[in-house]
Design a protein around this motif. Structure first.
Motif, short mmCIF file in Angstrom:
data_model
loop_
_atom_site.label_atom_id
_atom_site.label_comp_id
_atom_site.label_asym_id
_atom_site.label_seq_id
_atom_site.Cartn_x
_atom_site.Cartn_y
_atom_site.Cartn_z
N ARG A 35 -56.72 30.11 62.54
CA ARG A 35 -55.47 29.72 63.22
C ARG A 35 -55.41 28.23 63.50
NH1 ARG A 35 -54.22 33.31 68.26
NH2 ARG A 35 -56.13 32.31 69.02
N ASP A 36 -56.57 27.61 63.77
CA ASP A 36 -56.59 26.19 64.09
C ASP A 36 -56.94 25.30 62.90
OD1 ASP A 36 -59.13 27.23 64.07
OD2 ASP A 36 -59.84 26.17 65.84
N GLY A 37 -56.80 25.85 61.68
CA GLY A 37 -56.95 25.02 60.49
C GLY A 37 -58.36 24.84 59.98
N GLU A 83 -55.43 38.45 59.15
CA GLU A 83 -56.32 38.71 60.28
C GLU A 83 -57.09 37.46 60.70
OE1 GLU A 83 -56.16 41.40 62.03
OE2 GLU A 83 -54.68 42.18 60.60
N PHE A 84 -57.57 36.69 59.75
CA PHE A 84 -58.29 35.46 60.10
C PHE A 84 -57.38 34.47 60.80
CE2 PHE A 84 -61.64 36.94 57.24
CZ PHE A 84 -62.77 36.46 57.87
N GLU A 85 -56.13 34.42 60.41
CA GLU A 85 -55.20 33.46 61.02
C GLU A 85 -54.75 33.89 62.41
OE1 GLU A 85 -52.11 32.81 58.13
OE2 GLU A 85 -53.23 31.15 57.22
N PHE A 128 -61.19 29.14 65.05
CA PHE A 128 -62.49 29.01 64.41
C PHE A 128 -63.63 29.41 65.36
CE2 PHE A 128 -66.14 26.18 63.27
CZ PHE A 128 -66.35 26.61 61.98
N ALA A 129 -63.63 28.87 66.56
CA ALA A 129 -64.72 29.15 67.51
C ALA A 129 -64.80 30.63 67.84
CB ALA A 129 -64.54 28.32 68.77
N VAL A 131 -67.42 27.56 57.64
CA VAL A 131 -67.54 26.37 56.80
C VAL A 131 -67.80 25.19 57.73
CG1 VAL A 131 -66.37 24.83 55.18
CG2 VAL A 131 -66.04 27.32 55.02
N LEU A 132 -69.02 24.67 57.68
CA LEU A 132 -69.44 23.63 58.62
C LEU A 132 -69.28 22.24 58.02
CD1 LEU A 132 -72.77 25.20 59.98
CD2 LEU A 132 -70.45 25.44 60.90
#
Length: 393
Positions: A241-243, A290-292, A296-297, A313-314
């Motif tokens: 959601r936060d890119g 679902e991921f969106e 990320f956190a 993805v770090l």
């Protein structure tokens, strides 16, 4: 421990990335590596940004644990010095275009006549033979000609330049080290040296492990986003959601079930078993939705305790601080030579007894010239004379 490659002594004529990365691995494992550098034609890696205290961080890393001898190879006295060095250094690593070392009087046949046990490793873009032997190239060109770029990237936008040099490192560097060490073992048995011809394009072609096997045996030509592992299935990256991005590799049914359960959509797991393209794309779309729904956190926390082959993805900074990489000791502190240290990536090879600690960062141009010549028996007066005639720096 006694470093595993402490018995090897290597003359390294290479610059930039492929050869230096190969000799870095060898030096980290104890080989004595002496770089032969031009005093007039600088290795461009020395000026590559970013810089740490005026020195290229890439050069300081790729050339750690190596000595530097600045020598003008176009002068006859330089050839004599190389010939003397071959009494001790019985492995040569070079990365010029084919024919350059021969024109300098340093080709394999010429040096083999001095030391029949010489192992001579030539790393080049296209190899020592073939119509492209003299052609210029870079990593992106080798990947293109080897077929790898034809099935990477997205179907609607084409191939993308990768963030690291696959043909240079996985092709030239790693295959060069493998071949060199194989030649060392063969020499121990036969007493004979060899010339190893390493083409970065050849080695990149061999990396078509599954797709290449499928094409040659069955005629199956892979395309972008039409294979299980290149975006043609749910095995992919998903935007949060936060890119930010998460990686999903939940190929096995047990992992797929845990993935879907963690996202609150257990009914999606059955779609992951289907080989039909439309089912895979429908699943992919559902997972993206679902991921969106999550930042990320939140997703990192959610999947930290779920064994579903889902990882964030770090950034490089985040990777350095990740507890797994820290536990593996993948960052080391290397002396600069002035009493300070520089953080660098550590040798990734883990022996049951630790490798020796890194000795120093990449040396200054010609930093060890006097030391090396003195070891060969040159007097201070002779060294000064060679410097005055610009044979050495």
């Amino acid at each position: 421990m006694s470093a595993p490659l402490a018995s090897l002594k290597i003359l390294d004529f290479s610059t930039l990335l492929p050869g230096p990365f190969a000799s870095l691995l060898l030096a980290d494992m104890g080989a004595e590596v002496l770089r032969i550098e031009s005093p007039t034609r600088m290795d461009l890696l020395r000026v590559l940004p970013p810089h740490d205290g005026g020195t290229s961080a890439s050069h300081a890393y790729l050339n750690r644990n190596k000595r530097s001898l600045a020598l003008d190879l176009k002068q006859p006295e330089a050839l004599e010095i190389i010939q003397q060095l071959l009494g001790e250094y019985d492995i040569v690593l070079e990365q010029f275009r084919p024919g350059v070392m021969e024109r300098l009087g340093l080709g394999y046949e010429a040096l083999k006549a001095i030391n029949p046990q010489l192992i001579y490793v030539s790393i080049s873009g296209y190899g020592q033979t073939g119509p492209y032997r003299d052609r210029a190239g870079h990593d992106i060109n080798y990947l293109a000609l080897a077929g790898l770029a034809s099935y990477t990237g997205r179907a609607d936008s084409g191939p993308v330049p990768l963030g690291m040099q696959v043909a240079d490192v996985a092709g030239g560097s790693l295959h060069g080290v493998i071949g060199l060490l194989a030649a060392v073992i063969a020499r121990q048995q036969s007493g004979q040296g060899t010339h190893l011809d390493v083409s970065m394009t050849d080695c990149a072609f061999s990396l078509n492990a599954m797709a290449g096997a499928g094409y040659l045996a069955c005629g199956a030509e892979p395309g972008r986003e039409d294979q299980m592992l290149n975006g043609g299935s749910f095995y992919d990256y998903y935007r949060t959601r936060d890119g930010r991005w998460m990686s999903v590799g939940s190929l096995e049914p047990a992992f797929m079930q845990q993935l879907c359960a963690a996202l609150g959509r257990p009914e999606l797991a059955a779609q992951g078993l289907s080989q039909r393209a439309e089912q895979q794309q429908a699943l992919k779309h559902a997972l993206q939705v679902e991921f969106e729904r999550h930042d990320f956190a939140e997703l990192c926390e959610l999947f930290a305790g779920v064994d579903a082959c889902v990882e964030p993805v770090l950034s490089l900074g985040e990777a350095v601080r990740h507890p797994q990489l820290q536990a593996r000791g993948l960052v080391t502190q290397v002396p600069r030579g002035d009493g300070t240290i520089q953080a660098q990536m550590a040798c990734p090879l883990k022996f049951s007894q630790a490798l020796p600690a890194p000795r120093h960062v990449g040396a200054g141009l010609g930093q060890h010239t006097d030391e090396v010549l003195a070891e060969l028996g040159f007097s201070a007066e002779r060294i000064a004379e060679l410097r005055s005639t610009k044979v050495i720096l």
